[in-house]
Design a protein around this motif. Structure first.
Motif, PDB file in Angstrom:
ATOM      1  N   ALA A 146      16.630  32.756  19.578  1.00 45.93           N
ATOM      2  CA  ALA A 146      15.502  32.049  19.374  1.00 45.93           C
ATOM      3  C   ALA A 146      15.395  31.459  18.066  1.00 45.93           C
ATOM      4  N   GLY A 147      14.990  30.341  17.803  1.00 45.22           N
ATOM      5  CA  GLY A 147      14.762  29.675  16.499  1.00 45.22           C
ATOM      6  C   GLY A 147      13.824  28.403  16.742  1.00 45.22           C
ATOM      7  N   MET A 155       8.470  37.380  16.283  1.00 51.26           N
ATOM      8  CA  MET A 155       7.459  37.175  15.358  1.00 51.26           C
ATOM      9  C   MET A 155       6.514  38.308  15.582  1.00 51.26           C
ATOM     10  N   PRO A 165      26.108  25.998  17.437  1.00 46.33           N
ATOM     11  CA  PRO A 165      26.553  25.656  18.701  1.00 46.33           C
ATOM     12  C   PRO A 165      26.810  24.467  19.083  1.00 46.33           C
ATOM     13  N   GLY A 166      27.061  23.485  17.849  1.00 48.08           N
ATOM     14  CA  GLY A 166      27.149  22.245  17.921  1.00 48.08           C
ATOM     15  C   GLY A 166      25.938  21.542  17.801  1.00 48.08           C
ATOM     16  N   LYS A 179      18.346  28.470   7.634  1.00 46.24           N
ATOM     17  CA  LYS A 179      19.699  28.954   8.412  1.00 46.24           C
ATOM     18  C   LYS A 179      20.358  29.511   7.087  1.00 46.24           C
ATOM     19  N   SER A 211      14.324  31.291  27.248  1.00 46.18           N
ATOM     20  CA  SER A 211      13.170  30.692  28.223  1.00 46.18           C
ATOM     21  C   SER A 211      13.782  29.225  28.440  1.00 46.18           C
ATOM     22  N   MET A 262      22.277  32.955  16.144  1.00 48.70           N
ATOM     23  CA  MET A 262      22.357  31.562  16.169  1.00 48.70           C
ATOM     24  C   MET A 262      22.062  31.207  14.969  1.00 48.70           C
ATOM     25  N   LEU A 303      19.488  26.608  24.777  1.00 43.84           N
ATOM     26  CA  LEU A 303      20.514  27.198  24.713  1.00 43.84           C
ATOM     27  C   LEU A 303      20.736  28.499  25.363  1.00 43.84           C
ATOM     28  N   GLU A 339      15.514  20.445  23.544  1.00 43.31           N
ATOM     29  CA  GLU A 339      14.336  20.040  23.048  1.00 43.31           C
ATOM     30  C   GLU A 339      14.356  19.993  21.567  1.00 43.31           C
TER      31      GLU A 339
HETATM   32  N1  LIG Z   1      20.122  22.368  19.799  1.00 40.93           N
HETATM   33  C1  LIG Z   1      21.051  21.940  18.738  1.00 40.93           C
HETATM   34  O1  LIG Z   1      21.796  20.996  18.399  1.00 40.93           O
HETATM   35  C2  LIG Z   1      21.073  22.954  17.817  1.00 40.93           C
HETATM   36  C3  LIG Z   1      21.878  23.088  16.770  1.00 40.93           C
HETATM   37  C4  LIG Z   1      22.116  24.182  15.811  1.00 40.93           C
HETATM   38  C5  LIG Z   1      21.410  25.113  16.073  1.00 40.93           C
HETATM   39  N2  LIG Z   1      20.608  25.464  17.179  1.00 40.93           N
HETATM   40  C6  LIG Z   1      19.982  26.848  16.948  1.00 40.93           C
HETATM   41  O2  LIG Z   1      20.164  27.240  18.627  1.00 40.93           O
HETATM   42  C7  LIG Z   1      19.019  27.953  19.003  1.00 40.93           C
HETATM   43  C8  LIG Z   1      18.226  27.599  20.233  1.00 40.93           C
HETATM   44  O3  LIG Z   1      17.816  26.169  19.962  1.00 40.93           O
HETATM   45  P1  LIG Z   1      17.628  25.263  21.411  1.00 40.93           P
HETATM   46  O4  LIG Z   1      18.338  23.996  20.858  1.00 40.93           O
HETATM   47  O5  LIG Z   1      17.977  25.941  22.639  1.00 40.93           O
HETATM   48  O6  LIG Z   1      16.222  24.913  21.124  1.00 40.93           O
HETATM   49  P2  LIG Z   1      14.830  24.827  21.902  1.00 40.93           P
HETATM   50  O7  LIG Z   1      15.245  24.158  23.139  1.00 40.93           O
HETATM   51  O8  LIG Z   1      13.678  24.421  21.245  1.00 40.93           O
HETATM   52  O9  LIG Z   1      14.580  26.435  22.387  1.00 40.93           O
HETATM   53  C9  LIG Z   1      14.196  27.375  21.355  1.00 40.93           C
HETATM   54  C10 LIG Z   1      13.992  28.839  22.000  1.00 40.93           C
HETATM   55  O10 LIG Z   1      13.947  29.586  21.097  1.00 40.93           O
HETATM   56  C11 LIG Z   1      12.415  30.339  21.309  1.00 40.93           C
HETATM   57  N3  LIG Z   1      11.697  30.861  20.334  1.00 40.93           N
HETATM   58  C12 LIG Z   1      11.131  29.950  19.459  1.00 40.93           C
HETATM   59  N4  LIG Z   1      10.133  31.009  18.549  1.00 40.93           N
HETATM   60  C13 LIG Z   1      10.257  32.048  19.314  1.00 40.93           C
HETATM   61  C14 LIG Z   1       9.735  33.365  18.925  1.00 40.93           C
HETATM   62  N5  LIG Z   1       8.907  33.703  17.891  1.00 40.93           N
HETATM   63  N6  LIG Z   1      10.034  34.264  19.848  1.00 40.93           N
HETATM   64  C15 LIG Z   1      11.007  34.359  20.840  1.00 40.93           C
HETATM   65  N7  LIG Z   1      11.569  33.091  20.971  1.00 40.93           N
HETATM   66  C16 LIG Z   1      11.329  32.106  20.355  1.00 40.93           C
HETATM   67  C17 LIG Z   1      11.780  29.380  22.300  1.00 40.93           C
HETATM   68  O11 LIG Z   1      11.118  29.998  23.365  1.00 40.93           O
HETATM   69  P3  LIG Z   1       9.581  29.435  23.695  1.00 40.93           P
HETATM   70  O12 LIG Z   1       9.769  28.789  25.162  1.00 40.93           O
HETATM   71  O13 LIG Z   1       8.677  30.592  24.031  1.00 40.93           O
HETATM   72  O14 LIG Z   1       9.034  28.388  22.916  1.00 40.93           O
HETATM   73  C18 LIG Z   1      12.848  28.749  23.066  1.00 40.93           C
HETATM   74  O15 LIG Z   1      13.585  29.579  24.107  1.00 40.93           O
HETATM   75  C19 LIG Z   1      18.056  27.941  17.566  1.00 40.93           C
HETATM   76  O16 LIG Z   1      18.022  28.883  16.911  1.00 40.93           O
HETATM   77  C20 LIG Z   1      18.336  26.796  17.000  1.00 40.93           C
HETATM   78  O17 LIG Z   1      18.073  26.707  15.345  1.00 40.93           O
HETATM   79  C21 LIG Z   1      20.484  24.401  17.736  1.00 40.93           C
END
Ligand SMILES: NC(=O)c1ccc[n+]([C@@H]2O[C@H](COP(=O)([O-])OP(=O)(O)OC[C@H]3O[C@@H](n4cnc5c(N)ncnc54)[C@H](OP(=O)(O)O)[C@@H]3O)[C@@H](O)[C@H]2O)c1
Length: 230
Positions: free
Chosen positions: A88-89, A64, A182-183, A158, A14, A137, A17, A188
């Motif tokens: 998703a996370g 979930m 992903p770095g 994780k 949505s 991820m 990443l 958000e």
């Molecule tokens: N950004 C970083 O620096 C970073 C670093 C390391 C790892 N990661 C990992 O990368 C992934 C994506 O993170 P992001 O940075 O893109 O975060 P984000 O902008 O907060 O996006 C999180 C995404 O996960 C979805 N999500 C959360 N709970 C869910 C559920 N129960 N079912 C389906 N979708 C769900 C959210 O959907 P909604 O819009 O519905 O909430 C959103 O699309 C995560 O696993 C995070 O842990 C991120």
């Protein structure tokens, strides 16, 4: 001669990443199936689908919700995807040591980040090619070897995902299981001080999947292809 474009299945696209990965794979000429918890609210994903007619299919899936992934596999029957990427996370309670995290908050984060990805992947196996890589991820914060303190719940969730991804790989030895960091990226979750933009991270991850997707067994990698110590 025409060739069928490759297909990626992105779980959690949505925003952030996941949305960036959808953009990147569309730019590479792939077909994309992208899920959102609430497709009606996923307006940027919908705009992307409109800009790429017939190439981006949006489906509803909450990692979930028990049964959502099996229902998606039924709706996608006949699809033979080349890559599954569970993106998703969630991250909460960043500054709290684990004893200050309420039980329900800890349960939600563990279930979303650790339990759900391999469970969703298992349910979607019927719509993947037999050797399609599974990408989960994770984060470098899940590395026990690199633990520098802080974000205790998220790190643990994780690290648990890394273990469950490794167990998944043992049960599916004919595929690559890539635990992908992903770095630190400006989303958000990553916040505005993160050094990487989404485009750089998703380009790197797509290159790593192209290079390592035909491997077998588990690897813990970052978006540059570097191996992270467990
Ligand atoms: N950004 C970083 O620096 C970073 C670093 C390391 C790892 N990661 C990992 O990368 C992934 C994506 O993170 P992001 O940075 O893109 O975060 P984000 O902008 O907060 O996006 C999180 C995404 O996960 C979805 N999500 C959360 N709970 C869910 C559920 N129960 N079912 C389906 N979708 C769900 C959210 O959907 P909604 O819009 O519905 O909430 C959103 O699309 C995560 O696993 C995070 O842990 C991120």
């Amino acid at each position: 001669m025409t060739t069928t474009p490759a297909t990626i299945l992105l779980i959690g696209a949505s925003r952030g990443l996941g949305l960036g990965l959808a953009e990147e794979y569309l730019a590479r000429g792939w077909q994309v199936v992208a899920t959102a918890r609430d497709p009606v609210r996923a307006t940027r994903l919908a705009a992307l689908a409109e800009a790429h007619p017939g190439r981006l299919r949006i489906e509803a899936l909450d990692v979930m919700a028990p049964g959502d992934a099996a229902a998606l596999a039924e709706r996608l029957a006949g699809t033979h995807a080349d890559v599954l990427f569970v993106v998703a996370g969630r991250s909460g309670f960043s500054d709290a040591p684990i004893h200050q995290v309420p039980q329900d908050g800890a349960a939600l984060e563990f279930l979303t980040n650790s339990y759900a990805p391999p469970v969703v992947a298992e349910a979607l196996l019927p719509v993947l090619k037999s050797q399609a890589p599974i990408v989960l991820m994770t984060s470098i914060l899940g590395s026990i070897a690199n633990n520098a303190g802080g974000m205790e719940l998220y790190r643990a969730s994780k690290a648990a995902l890394n273990m469950l991804g490794s167990s998944f790989a043992l049960r599916h030895p004919d595929r690559a299981v890539l635990l992908m960091h992903p770095g630190w990226v400006r989303t958000e979750m990553g916040g505005s001080s993160a050094p990487l933009d989404i485009a750089t991270s998703v380009r790197g991850m797509a290159d790593v999947i192209a290079a390592r997707g035909a491997d077998r067994g588990v690897a813990y990698l970052d978006y540059t292809g570097a191996t992270i110590p467990w």
